[in-house]
Design an enzyme around this catalytic site. Structure first.
Site, PDB file in Angstrom:
ATOM      1  CD  GLU A  74      -1.896  -2.324   1.422  1.00 23.96           C
ATOM      2  OE1 GLU A  74      -2.732  -3.187   1.143  1.00 23.96           O
ATOM      3  OE2 GLU A  74      -0.811  -2.583   1.993  1.00 23.96           O
ATOM      4  CB  SER A  75       1.570   3.970  -0.749  1.00 25.23           C
ATOM      5  OG  SER A  75       0.239   4.136  -1.230  1.00 25.23           O
ATOM      6  CB  CYS A  89      -3.351   4.107  -0.375  1.00 16.76           C
ATOM      7  SG  CYS A  89      -2.738   2.535  -1.028  1.00 16.76           S
ATOM      8  CG  PHE A 252      -0.919  -4.006  -6.906  1.00 14.27           C
ATOM      9  CD1 PHE A 252      -0.561  -4.654  -5.739  1.00 14.27           C
ATOM     10  CD2 PHE A 252      -0.371  -2.762  -7.180  1.00 14.27           C
ATOM     11  CE1 PHE A 252       0.330  -4.063  -4.847  1.00 14.27           C
ATOM     12  CE2 PHE A 252       0.514  -2.162  -6.301  1.00 14.27           C
ATOM     13  CZ  PHE A 252       0.876  -2.817  -5.131  1.00 14.27           C
ATOM     14  CB  SER A 258       2.712   0.968  -6.461  1.00 17.49           C
ATOM     15  OG  SER A 258       1.505   1.184  -5.768  1.00 17.49           O
ATOM     16  CG  HIS A 282       1.276   4.954  -4.959  1.00 16.00           C
ATOM     17  ND1 HIS A 282       1.957   3.762  -4.867  1.00 16.00           N
ATOM     18  CD2 HIS A 282       2.063   5.886  -4.383  1.00 16.00           C
ATOM     19  CE1 HIS A 282       3.100   3.966  -4.243  1.00 16.00           C
ATOM     20  NE2 HIS A 282       3.193   5.259  -3.944  1.00 16.00           N
ATOM     21  CD  GLU A 286     -10.205  -0.758  -8.028  1.00 14.11           C
ATOM     22  OE1 GLU A 286      -9.952  -1.705  -7.259  1.00 14.11           O
ATOM     23  OE2 GLU A 286      -9.534   0.305  -8.055  1.00 14.11           O
TER      24      GLU A 286
END
Length: 407
Positions: A74-75, A89, A252, A258, A282, A286
């Site tokens: 996450e980042s 994030c 991902f 990222s 990042h 969606e």
């Protein structure tokens, strides 16, 4: 397109803790161990234990001359000799990592006190999904106030629209006299925070199936290979000159991206090395909560430049925005006040005011267009209108904040 089963919070929480004014001020500045001093001597496993509390993990790391850049699930985490930047994030518990960071600095780098701390973030899309102290801004402020006696909290922008939140402490002032005269490096950070990305910009960040294993490549390396391939295809690798950049990118599954990059900038000389900076990107693609962020600490010219290596602010903004094509975006330039005096531009405007003009020129003029892209003529016709412009003076720092939306 694939979509996550629940909304994902793209906007990051950004914690930056300085334990000294510069690398020259850390206790072992003249006694490197394996070429590293200060916080850069901390073993990776120690950072990983701290990150487990935050609820994220290390994917990879690239090591530069002055910086270690950790790409996270996450980042990102950036470790310098004298400071650390933790950007996370989703529903990560960023601030819960702070007590561990303070312990690590004391125990592994002989840095027992904080020189200055910054915490900032954009307004959340889904604040009700946050956990711990991150549920509300007042709770985050209370958490930080319990640690720091000289903190101040600010809201910049429309409370009922896109806004930016900042907590900043006053410098400690506790600098040993024998190194008090060491010149302070420029502190400069530009962020481009983009929402509602266009469908054509979001589509490349979806992957209908995980990368197929290859006999000559370990399975755990495939997301990095796909990330590098995507970076090239979307011209992320051209934001700064590739020969100056070391890029670490990850794709991902089923969607998301990222990257961290370390950059060489400035001119080397007999008495100085070239500067080393970073940028990080990042992407949450969606529909309904699409978001992309770009952050960079390389000082950029505030006016059009003839240099072919490092872009000026206007050029950088155009390059980044043309990749992600958001419907809404906010930009911030956060700069140490001693470097926000007169610029090279006539009239002696401050750097933040000239930056505001560069933001506007990059985004509101159809004549300039946006410079990269695939050749689709619609890419050069994306014109924005400015919805907010705020310049702010803090203790020792100045801020340019601007918001734009697509016309």
């Amino acid at each position: 397109m694939l979509s996550a089963s629940a909304p994902f919070e793209g906007p990051e929480k950004l914690l930056e803790v300085w334990f000294a004014p510069s690398p020259a001020h850390v206790p072992d500045a003249n006694r490197p161990k394996n070429g590293k001093i200060g916080l850069r001597k901390v073993p990776r496993v120690v950072w990983e234990d701290m990150l487990a509390v935050v609820k994220c993990k290390v994917l990879s790391v690239i090591e530069g001359d002055e910086t270690d850049a950790y790409l996270l699930s996450e980042s990102s985490l950036f470790v310098f000799a004298h400071r650390i930047i933790l950007k996370t994030c989703g529903t990560t518990l960023n601030l819960l990592g702070l007590p561990g960071i303070l312990d690590i600095a004391r125990d592994y780098a002989s840095l027992p006190s904080v020189h200055q701390c910054f915490y900032s973030r954009k307004s959340f899309m889904f604040p009700e999904r946050q956990l711990g102290p991150h549920r509300e801004w007042k709770d985050e402020v209370a958490f930080l106030d319990a640690i720091f006696p000289r903190g101040a909290a600010y809201t910049v922008g429309k409370v009922n629209g896109d806004h930016w939140l900042l907590y900043i402490t006053s410098p400690s002032g506790a600098v040993p006299p024998d190194i008090a005269e060491v010149s302070q490096p420029q502190d400069y950070t530009i962020e481009i925070l983009m929402s509602d990305l266009s469908p054509e910009a979001r589509e490349p960040f979806f992957f209908s199936a995980p990368p197929s294993p290859r006999d000559d490549v370990p399975a755990d390396q495939l997301p990095f290979i796909l990330g590098q391939t995507l970076s090239t295809a979307l011209q992320i690798t051209e934001i700064f000159p590739p020969h100056l950049t070391t890029l670490d990118a990850y794709a991902f599954s089923p969607c998301g991206y990222s990257s961290n990059a370390l950059l060489n900038w400035g001119e080397a000389g007999p008495e100085r090395r070239r500067g080393e900076g970073y940028y990080t990107i990042h992407v949450t693609p969606e529909e309904g909560w699409s978001y992309a962020s770009f952050e960079c600490n390389v000082p950029l010219s505030s006016r059009p430049s003839s240099r072919k290596d490092i872009p000026d602010i206007e050029t950088l903004v155009r390059r980044v925005v043309d990749i992600f094509r958001p419907a809404r975006l906010s930009l911030t330039l956060f700069i140490s006040s001693q470097h926000n005096n007169s610029t090279e531009e006539e009239g002696a405007d401050t750097t933040v005011e000239v930056a505001q003009r560069a933001f506007k020129a990059a985004l509101t003029s159809s004549s300039g267009g946006l410079e990269t892209g695939s050749g689709d003529p619609t890419h050069s016709q994306r014109v924005y209108r400015r919805t907010d412009k705020i310049n702010y003076e803090f203790g020792g720092y100045d801020l340019a904040f601007a918001s734009f939306e697509l016309r």
